[in-house]
Every structure is written in C-alpha cells, then in structure tokens.
Design a protein around this motif. Structure first.
Motif, PDB file in Angstrom:
ATOM      1  N   GLN A   1      12.906  39.069 -12.336  1.00  0.00           N
ATOM      2  CA  GLN A   1      12.144  39.138 -13.580  1.00  0.00           C
ATOM      3  C   GLN A   1      10.881  38.299 -13.394  1.00  0.00           C
ATOM      4  O   GLN A   1      10.960  37.146 -12.993  1.00  0.00           O
ATOM      5  N   ALA A   2       9.716  38.855 -13.696  1.00  0.00           N
ATOM      6  CA  ALA A   2       8.439  38.173 -13.431  1.00  0.00           C
ATOM      7  C   ALA A   2       8.196  36.966 -14.338  1.00  0.00           C
ATOM      8  O   ALA A   2       7.592  35.991 -13.925  1.00  0.00           O
ATOM      9  N   ILE A   3       8.650  37.036 -15.570  1.00  0.00           N
ATOM     10  CA  ILE A   3       8.419  35.950 -16.511  1.00  0.00           C
ATOM     11  C   ILE A   3       9.770  35.406 -16.974  1.00  0.00           C
ATOM     12  O   ILE A   3      10.651  36.163 -17.367  1.00  0.00           O
ATOM     13  N   ASN A   4       9.902  34.076 -16.913  1.00  0.00           N
ATOM     14  CA  ASN A   4      11.134  33.389 -17.326  1.00  0.00           C
ATOM     15  C   ASN A   4      12.369  33.946 -16.623  1.00  0.00           C
ATOM     16  O   ASN A   4      13.419  34.123 -17.236  1.00  0.00           O
TER      17      ASN A   4
ATOM     18  N   MET B   1       6.094  26.781 -17.097  1.00  0.00           N
ATOM     19  CA  MET B   1       7.357  26.160 -17.398  1.00  0.00           C
ATOM     20  C   MET B   1       7.414  25.875 -18.892  1.00  0.00           C
ATOM     21  O   MET B   1       6.482  25.346 -19.470  1.00  0.00           O
ATOM     22  N   THR B   2       8.520  26.245 -19.491  1.00  0.00           N
ATOM     23  CA  THR B   2       8.745  26.012 -20.911  1.00  0.00           C
ATOM     24  C   THR B   2      10.079  25.306 -21.078  1.00  0.00           C
ATOM     25  O   THR B   2      11.044  25.653 -20.401  1.00  0.00           O
ATOM     26  N   ILE B   3      10.122  24.332 -21.965  1.00  0.00           N
ATOM     27  CA  ILE B   3      11.378  23.656 -22.274  1.00  0.00           C
ATOM     28  C   ILE B   3      11.675  23.864 -23.755  1.00  0.00           C
ATOM     29  O   ILE B   3      10.810  23.642 -24.596  1.00  0.00           O
ATOM     30  N   THR B   4      12.892  24.315 -24.052  1.00  0.00           N
ATOM     31  CA  THR B   4      13.307  24.473 -25.440  1.00  0.00           C
ATOM     32  C   THR B   4      14.577  23.659 -25.682  1.00  0.00           C
ATOM     33  O   THR B   4      15.385  23.456 -24.777  1.00  0.00           O
ATOM     34  N   GLU B   5      14.726  23.225 -26.899  1.00  0.00           N
ATOM     35  CA  GLU B   5      15.906  22.472 -27.314  1.00  0.00           C
ATOM     36  C   GLU B   5      16.950  23.468 -27.792  1.00  0.00           C
ATOM     37  O   GLU B   5      16.681  24.270 -28.679  1.00  0.00           O
ATOM     38  N   LEU B   6      18.136  23.438 -27.179  1.00  0.00           N
ATOM     39  CA  LEU B   6      19.190  24.381 -27.557  1.00  0.00           C
ATOM     40  C   LEU B   6      20.023  23.879 -28.724  1.00  0.00           C
ATOM     41  O   LEU B   6      20.581  24.683 -29.472  1.00  0.00           O
ATOM     42  N   ALA B   7      20.133  22.579 -28.846  1.00  0.00           N
ATOM     43  CA  ALA B   7      20.914  22.001 -29.943  1.00  0.00           C
ATOM     44  C   ALA B   7      20.232  20.720 -30.400  1.00  0.00           C
ATOM     45  O   ALA B   7      19.842  19.906 -29.573  1.00  0.00           O
TER      46      ALA B   7
ATOM     47  N   ILE C   1      15.184  24.877 -19.555  1.00  0.00           N
ATOM     48  CA  ILE C   1      13.868  25.015 -18.943  1.00  0.00           C
ATOM     49  C   ILE C   1      13.771  26.437 -18.397  1.00  0.00           C
ATOM     50  O   ILE C   1      14.729  26.958 -17.828  1.00  0.00           O
ATOM     51  N   TYR C   2      12.617  27.072 -18.627  1.00  0.00           N
ATOM     52  CA  TYR C   2      12.360  28.422 -18.143  1.00  0.00           C
ATOM     53  C   TYR C   2      11.307  28.345 -17.048  1.00  0.00           C
ATOM     54  O   TYR C   2      10.250  27.725 -17.240  1.00  0.00           O
ATOM     55  N   LEU C   3      11.584  28.982 -15.917  1.00  0.00           N
ATOM     56  CA  LEU C   3      10.629  29.035 -14.807  1.00  0.00           C
ATOM     57  C   LEU C   3      10.375  30.494 -14.444  1.00  0.00           C
ATOM     58  O   LEU C   3      11.281  31.331 -14.535  1.00  0.00           O
ATOM     59  N   ASP C   4       9.162  30.778 -13.988  1.00  0.00           N
ATOM     60  CA  ASP C   4       8.854  32.122 -13.496  1.00  0.00           C
ATOM     61  C   ASP C   4       9.288  32.261 -12.038  1.00  0.00           C
ATOM     62  O   ASP C   4       9.823  33.290 -11.639  1.00  0.00           O
ATOM     63  N   THR C   5       9.015  31.215 -11.248  1.00  0.00           N
ATOM     64  CA  THR C   5       9.393  31.189  -9.833  1.00  0.00           C
ATOM     65  C   THR C   5       9.858  29.786  -9.473  1.00  0.00           C
ATOM     66  O   THR C   5       9.616  28.831 -10.220  1.00  0.00           O
ATOM     67  N   TRP C   6      10.486  29.670  -8.333  1.00  0.00           N
ATOM     68  CA  TRP C   6      10.867  28.352  -7.842  1.00  0.00           C
ATOM     69  C   TRP C   6       9.641  27.645  -7.302  1.00  0.00           C
ATOM     70  O   TRP C   6       8.768  28.284  -6.709  1.00  0.00           O
TER      71      TRP C   6
ATOM     72  N   ILE D   1      23.222  18.576 -15.284  1.00  0.00           N
ATOM     73  CA  ILE D   1      22.750  19.960 -15.174  1.00  0.00           C
ATOM     74  C   ILE D   1      23.937  20.820 -15.591  1.00  0.00           C
ATOM     75  O   ILE D   1      25.008  20.749 -14.984  1.00  0.00           O
ATOM     76  N   GLU D   2      23.766  21.601 -16.643  1.00  0.00           N
ATOM     77  CA  GLU D   2      24.874  22.389 -17.196  1.00  0.00           C
ATOM     78  C   GLU D   2      25.079  23.686 -16.419  1.00  0.00           C
ATOM     79  O   GLU D   2      26.185  23.989 -15.996  1.00  0.00           O
ATOM     80  N   ASN D   3      24.020  24.489 -16.295  1.00  0.00           N
ATOM     81  CA  ASN D   3      24.109  25.709 -15.496  1.00  0.00           C
ATOM     82  C   ASN D   3      22.715  26.211 -15.135  1.00  0.00           C
ATOM     83  O   ASN D   3      21.725  25.824 -15.740  1.00  0.00           O
ATOM     84  N   VAL D   4      22.699  27.073 -14.130  1.00  0.00           N
ATOM     85  CA  VAL D   4      21.452  27.664 -13.639  1.00  0.00           C
ATOM     86  C   VAL D   4      21.656  29.175 -13.622  1.00  0.00           C
ATOM     87  O   VAL D   4      22.645  29.664 -13.072  1.00  0.00           O
ATOM     88  N   THR D   5      20.729  29.895 -14.232  1.00  0.00           N
ATOM     89  CA  THR D   5      20.813  31.355 -14.304  1.00  0.00           C
ATOM     90  C   THR D   5      19.532  31.960 -13.758  1.00  0.00           C
ATOM     91  O   THR D   5      18.430  31.497 -14.066  1.00  0.00           O
ATOM     92  N   VAL D   6      19.684  32.998 -12.926  1.00  0.00           N
ATOM     93  CA  VAL D   6      18.543  33.754 -12.408  1.00  0.00           C
ATOM     94  C   VAL D   6      18.731  35.194 -12.869  1.00  0.00           C
ATOM     95  O   VAL D   6      19.833  35.747 -12.782  1.00  0.00           O
ATOM     96  N   TYR D   7      17.661  35.808 -13.350  1.00  0.00           N
ATOM     97  CA  TYR D   7      17.710  37.191 -13.834  1.00  0.00           C
ATOM     98  C   TYR D   7      17.197  38.134 -12.763  1.00  0.00           C
ATOM     99  O   TYR D   7      16.149  37.883 -12.155  1.00  0.00           O
ATOM    100  N   ASP D   8      17.938  39.232 -12.551  1.00  0.00           N
ATOM    101  CA  ASP D   8      17.516  40.217 -11.551  1.00  0.00           C
ATOM    102  C   ASP D   8      16.481  41.168 -12.164  1.00  0.00           C
ATOM    103  O   ASP D   8      16.092  41.026 -13.329  1.00  0.00           O
ATOM    104  N   ALA D   9      16.041  42.143 -11.387  1.00  0.00           N
ATOM    105  CA  ALA D   9      14.988  43.069 -11.827  1.00  0.00           C
ATOM    106  C   ALA D   9      15.410  43.879 -13.052  1.00  0.00           C
ATOM    107  O   ALA D   9      14.561  44.293 -13.848  1.00  0.00           O
ATOM    108  N   ALA D  10      16.706  44.085 -13.229  1.00  0.00           N
ATOM    109  CA  ALA D  10      17.202  44.833 -14.386  1.00  0.00           C
ATOM    110  C   ALA D  10      17.372  43.944 -15.613  1.00  0.00           C
ATOM    111  O   ALA D  10      17.767  44.410 -16.674  1.00  0.00           O
ATOM    112  N   GLY D  11      17.078  42.649 -15.449  1.00  0.00           N
ATOM    113  CA  GLY D  11      17.206  41.715 -16.558  1.00  0.00           C
ATOM    114  C   GLY D  11      18.618  41.194 -16.748  1.00  0.00           C
ATOM    115  O   GLY D  11      18.930  40.606 -17.783  1.00  0.00           O
ATOM    116  N   LEU D  12      19.468  41.400 -15.761  1.00  0.00           N
ATOM    117  CA  LEU D  12      20.849  40.937 -15.850  1.00  0.00           C
ATOM    118  C   LEU D  12      20.960  39.516 -15.312  1.00  0.00           C
ATOM    119  O   LEU D  12      20.415  39.195 -14.253  1.00  0.00           O
TER     120      LEU D  12
END
Length: 189
Positions: free
Chosen positions: A122-125, A1-7, A60-65, A81-92
C-alpha cells in the motif's frame, strides 16, 4: 509519518484536589471548570514536549520503512511495542513478528529497529506500529517538574476564566513555564 492516539488516558496527572489546593479554591462550584483546565494544560504540555504523560496506546503510520532501518517515533517515553502490521497491495493486513526488536524508548525521539521489515504493498500508510507510551499509569509517575508547570498554567488559565471562554484556552503561558519544561522539550536543528 502520522501518530494517532488510540485510547485516551484513564485519568489526569493532576487530581482535582491538588489543583484546587494550588488554586486555593475551597468551593465545588468551579470543579467542572478546573477539571477541564487540567485536561487543557496536559494536552498543551504534551504538544509542546512530544511526551505522553500517562500511559496509553498510540499508532504510528508509515508509508515506507526508513532507509537506515531505524524508525524514529516522536512520542514517548515508549513502554512497549504492541504490534506491527504491514498492508499488502490488496489492502489486507499482515501482522509482522516483532520479536527480537530493539527499542530505545527513552531517547528523544524514541528509536525502534525491527528484525523484519517487509515492503508494504500500500503506497500510503502501508505500515502501522501500535505502541504504549507514558511515564506511568498515575500522576505519581509523572515528573514533579512537569506537574509544577501544569499547576502554574492551570492557575493562569483559572485567572482568565471570565475573560476567555474555555474553548479558546490556553490564552497565555505563565512566567517560568518554559524554564520548567525546557529539559523535556525535543530540540531540533
């Protein structure tokens, strides 16, 4: 798990005027130095406690739930909580409907349960959660105990201003600082 500051925060919990009053500095010759020290002591306090003093956005970046379904977020207090995004195998990116989420934003660490947790391709993040955290928008929202700790720390660093360059700060922690921030520290086993 990684947390980055966006602003970054829009301001600082301490004003230049209140810090100068604490330091008993009347002249403006050291204003730039004192402004830098305010930022340094805030950043140090936030690292030591895992808190965000003023509201700003993080990701926050997670590899898996998590297997428990409960996402622990080590930065708080979380406001939204602003939004939640999950990336598919194609990185979309696929934005997830987070309505109905459960958030204990004041817990240390904060806890979040989302009703839908689709597997990332996506395996990472592969999972990103954007959230806002902080006590409030201005320094008046920050607990006085934390502001007092910052003033003590700024005074000590100001004392060392000629002996240690600003990029090597913080050089020391003042007596009593740890006792002031102790109730706000995250404790682990």
């Amino acid at each position: 798990m990684t947390i980055t500051e966006l602003a970054p925060p829009v301001g600082e919990p301490l004003t230049l005027a209140e810090t100068k009053a604490h330091l008993r500095v009347d002249l403006s010759a050291d204003d730039a130095l004192i402004t830098g020290l305010i930022r340094t002591v805030r950043e140090h306090l936030e690292r030591a406690t895992g808190l965000a003093l003023l509201i700003r956005t993080f990701r926050i970046y997670l590899d898996t739930w998590p297997s428990s379904g409960v996402i622990q977020i080590g930065r708080g207090p979380i406001q939204t909580i602003e939004n939640v995004t999950v990336y598919d195998a194609a990185g979309l990116p696929q934005e997830i409907d987070a309505s109905g989420f459960l958030l204990d934003g004041q817990a240390r660490p904060a806890r979040l349960v989302l009703p839908k947790q689709p597997a990332p391709g996506q395996a990472i993040n592969g999972i990103e959660i954007d959230f806002s955290a902080g006590f409030g928008a201005t320094g008046t929202d920050v607990p006085d105990t934390l502001k007092r700790a910052m003033l003590l720390h700024a005074a000590l660093l100001y004392e060392f201003r000629g002996a240690v360059s600003p990029d090597r700060q913080p050089v020391a922690i003042p007596a009593g600082y740890d006792r002031l921030i102790a109730p706000f520290r995250r404790r682990g086993l």
